[in-house]
Motif scaffolding. Structure first.
Motif, mmCIF file in Angstrom:
data_model
loop_
_atom_site.group_PDB
_atom_site.id
_atom_site.type_symbol
_atom_site.label_atom_id
_atom_site.label_comp_id
_atom_site.label_asym_id
_atom_site.label_seq_id
_atom_site.Cartn_x
_atom_site.Cartn_y
_atom_site.Cartn_z
ATOM 1 N N ASP A 6 33.114 -30.790 -29.997
ATOM 2 C CA ASP A 6 32.901 -32.313 -30.317
ATOM 3 C C ASP A 6 31.316 -32.739 -30.160
ATOM 4 O O ASP A 6 30.771 -33.354 -30.837
ATOM 5 C CB ASP A 6 33.771 -32.839 -29.166
ATOM 6 N N ILE A 7 30.800 -32.060 -29.285
ATOM 7 C CA ILE A 7 29.217 -32.206 -29.020
ATOM 8 C C ILE A 7 28.559 -31.526 -30.430
ATOM 9 O O ILE A 7 27.677 -32.460 -30.611
ATOM 10 C CB ILE A 7 28.681 -31.255 -27.872
ATOM 11 N N GLY A 69 22.249 -33.156 -25.631
ATOM 12 C CA GLY A 69 23.187 -32.348 -26.379
ATOM 13 C C GLY A 69 22.677 -31.429 -27.273
ATOM 14 O O GLY A 69 23.020 -30.018 -27.101
ATOM 15 N N LYS A 70 21.478 -31.638 -28.038
ATOM 16 C CA LYS A 70 20.969 -30.876 -28.736
ATOM 17 C C LYS A 70 20.405 -29.663 -27.918
ATOM 18 O O LYS A 70 20.279 -28.374 -28.293
ATOM 19 C CB LYS A 70 19.757 -31.335 -29.662
ATOM 20 N N GLN A 71 19.670 -29.987 -26.846
ATOM 21 C CA GLN A 71 19.210 -29.171 -25.969
ATOM 22 C C GLN A 71 20.074 -28.299 -25.367
ATOM 23 O O GLN A 71 19.610 -27.065 -25.195
ATOM 24 C CB GLN A 71 18.269 -29.603 -24.815
ATOM 25 N N ILE A 72 21.209 -28.522 -25.021
ATOM 26 C CA ILE A 72 22.357 -27.664 -24.470
ATOM 27 C C ILE A 72 22.635 -26.845 -25.379
ATOM 28 O O ILE A 72 22.885 -25.598 -24.986
ATOM 29 C CB ILE A 72 23.337 -28.646 -23.910
ATOM 30 N N LEU A 73 22.724 -27.120 -26.788
ATOM 31 C CA LEU A 73 23.427 -26.167 -27.875
ATOM 32 C C LEU A 73 22.284 -25.088 -27.964
ATOM 33 O O LEU A 73 22.843 -23.973 -28.308
ATOM 34 C CB LEU A 73 23.648 -27.007 -28.824
ATOM 35 N N LEU A 76 22.569 -22.724 -25.417
ATOM 36 C CA LEU A 76 23.670 -21.884 -25.323
ATOM 37 C C LEU A 76 23.643 -20.784 -26.376
ATOM 38 O O LEU A 76 23.744 -19.610 -26.105
ATOM 39 C CB LEU A 76 25.047 -22.570 -25.713
ATOM 40 N N GLU A 77 22.941 -21.006 -27.451
ATOM 41 C CA GLU A 77 22.583 -20.303 -28.464
ATOM 42 C C GLU A 77 21.968 -18.820 -28.139
ATOM 43 O O GLU A 77 21.937 -17.811 -28.369
ATOM 44 C CB GLU A 77 22.042 -20.908 -29.895
ATOM 45 N N ASP A 78 20.709 -19.635 -27.272
ATOM 46 C CA ASP A 78 19.924 -18.307 -26.603
ATOM 47 C C ASP A 78 20.715 -17.384 -25.766
ATOM 48 O O ASP A 78 20.346 -16.456 -25.694
ATOM 49 C CB ASP A 78 18.624 -19.038 -25.869
ATOM 50 N N ALA A 79 21.706 -17.972 -25.065
ATOM 51 C CA ALA A 79 22.345 -17.386 -23.939
ATOM 52 C C ALA A 79 23.052 -16.222 -25.036
ATOM 53 O O ALA A 79 23.077 -15.037 -24.412
ATOM 54 C CB ALA A 79 23.184 -18.143 -23.244
ATOM 55 N N ALA A 154 14.712 -27.711 -32.434
ATOM 56 C CA ALA A 154 15.674 -27.423 -31.268
ATOM 57 C C ALA A 154 14.328 -27.716 -30.029
ATOM 58 O O ALA A 154 13.315 -27.016 -29.984
ATOM 59 C CB ALA A 154 16.128 -26.022 -31.060
ATOM 60 N N ALA A 155 14.683 -28.116 -28.826
ATOM 61 C CA ALA A 155 13.799 -28.378 -27.886
ATOM 62 C C ALA A 155 14.303 -28.009 -26.632
ATOM 63 O O ALA A 155 15.632 -28.475 -26.326
ATOM 64 C CB ALA A 155 13.357 -29.759 -27.909
ATOM 65 N N ARG A 156 13.405 -27.166 -25.745
ATOM 66 C CA ARG A 156 14.032 -27.252 -24.358
ATOM 67 C C ARG A 156 12.938 -27.526 -23.479
ATOM 68 O O ARG A 156 11.665 -27.432 -23.471
ATOM 69 C CB ARG A 156 14.065 -25.535 -24.211
ATOM 70 N N LYS A 157 13.236 -28.472 -22.460
ATOM 71 C CA LYS A 157 12.442 -28.943 -21.584
ATOM 72 C C LYS A 157 12.274 -28.145 -20.333
ATOM 73 O O LYS A 157 13.177 -27.463 -19.941
ATOM 74 C CB LYS A 157 12.990 -30.286 -20.890
ATOM 75 N N ILE A 158 11.112 -27.586 -20.002
ATOM 76 C CA ILE A 158 10.613 -26.756 -19.059
ATOM 77 C C ILE A 158 10.398 -27.549 -17.924
ATOM 78 O O ILE A 158 10.696 -27.136 -16.609
ATOM 79 C CB ILE A 158 9.238 -26.171 -19.627
ATOM 80 N N SER A 159 9.945 -28.444 -17.694
ATOM 81 C CA SER A 159 9.226 -29.165 -16.471
ATOM 82 C C SER A 159 8.503 -30.680 -16.709
ATOM 83 O O SER A 159 8.633 -31.173 -17.926
ATOM 84 C CB SER A 159 8.136 -28.589 -16.004
ATOM 85 N N SER A 160 8.321 -31.213 -15.760
ATOM 86 C CA SER A 160 7.837 -32.694 -15.928
ATOM 87 C C SER A 160 6.226 -32.274 -15.194
ATOM 88 O O SER A 160 6.112 -31.811 -14.114
ATOM 89 C CB SER A 160 8.371 -33.775 -15.109
#
Length: 299
Positions: A6-7, A69-73, A76-79, A154-160
């Motif tokens: 669904d996501i 959701g895009k970041q989670i996907l 998950l692909e990386d995992a 595709a984006a991954r947040k590392i930190s603030s």
């Protein structure tokens, strides 16, 4: 929790700009895509998309869920791929673009590790405070601070990252400490010209104050501003990680400590696609781990 498909279907619709195009790209019927998105909205209890006969528009909730959701996907692909590619296969050119000040402090140790562990890897690094055009330049990875404009990546947040207003001890001895935020308009401030907005923003007990800093020193390079700061030429508004060493050495002092300043998110971007090259994955994993080790968000 909504099911993964669904996501994925919602993200596909958001990126394709419509249900029919998303269905064609996913290889399923339009009714299947629509049913998945409807189910997702039902699970969340919010409207994610505004639909009409010609196009769809993301709601505010939809835009937020799309980004997360895009970041989670992507993670998950990386995992899945983390155990799929042998070390021996990691090689070839790795092109990276990153902000200059951040790059020389945090990428260099990571790049040294990569070069040591993967002798077939070729590093091609661009440090610049100007955003590279990821759509037209063949970078494998981009490190970004602030809002992301390339929504298809595709984006991954590392930190603030927090920011601070600082002055050198030499400057304070010569000119004294500013008594109020308004006084910054008549002081020599070191202004970063790379931002669209020149205002400095402060928040205290829910009240936001915007100040237009004065001063005759401007640059689009954070490193230049840091040199001017240490030379006692004025007051600067810089990321905390840039001045952490000077603070520890007692060379500079944080001003207006009873106010909060904006924080900026640190992201790693990569081109879209299910398949993540091993060289990209190991870089992202090592940079993420190094930033966590350095507790960069706490600086």
């Amino acid at each position: 929790m909504p099911v993964l498909m669904d996501i994925k279907s919602f993200v596909s619709v958001a990126e394709a700009g419509g249900f029919s195009r998303a269905a064609r790209q996913s290889g399923v019927s339009t009714s299947v895509i629509s049913r998945r998105v409807d189910r997702l909205e039902g699970e969340l209890g919010v409207c994610l998309l505004l639909r009409n006969t010609r196009h769809i528009t993301l709601t505010a909730a939809g835009d937020e869920f799309y980004r997360r959701g895009k970041q989670i996907l992507a993670e998950l692909e990386d995992a899945y791929q983390a155990v799929a590619e042998p070390v021996e296969a990691i090689g070839g050119p790795l092109r990276i673009t990153a902000p200059y000040s951040f790059g020389i402090r945090y990428l260099e140790p990571v790049l040294d590790q990569l070069a040591l562990h993967y002798p077939q890897l070729e590093l091609d690094i661009s440090y610049s405070d100007h955003y590279a055009d990821l759509q037209n330049e063949p970078y494998d990875v981009a490190v970004r601070i602030g809002r992301i404009n390339e929504l298809s990546f595709a984006a991954r947040k590392i930190s603030s990252l927090r920011t601070v207003v600082v002055a050198s001890q030499d400057y304070l001895r010569q000119y004294g400490r500013p008594d109020s935020l308004a006084e910054l308009s008549s002081r020599d401030c070191l202004i970063y010209s790379g931002r669209t907005l020149a205002e400095w923003v402060f928040e205290k007990q829910g009240v936001t104050t915007r100040v237009l800093p004065g001063g005759r020193y401007r640059s689009d390079s954070g490193e230049v501003l840091l040199r001017w700061l240490l030379a006692g030429r004025g007051i600067a508004n810089l990321p905390a990680y840039m001045v952490s060493e000077a603070l520890a050495a007692g060379q500079v002092e944080i001003l207006f400590t009873d106010y909060r300043l904006p924080e900026y998110d640190l992201y790693i971007l990569r081109p879209p696609g299910v398949r993540v090259a091993g060289k990209v994955r190991v870089f992202i994993d090592r940079l993420t781990a190094y930033c966590q080790q350095c507790a960069i968000s706490n600086l």
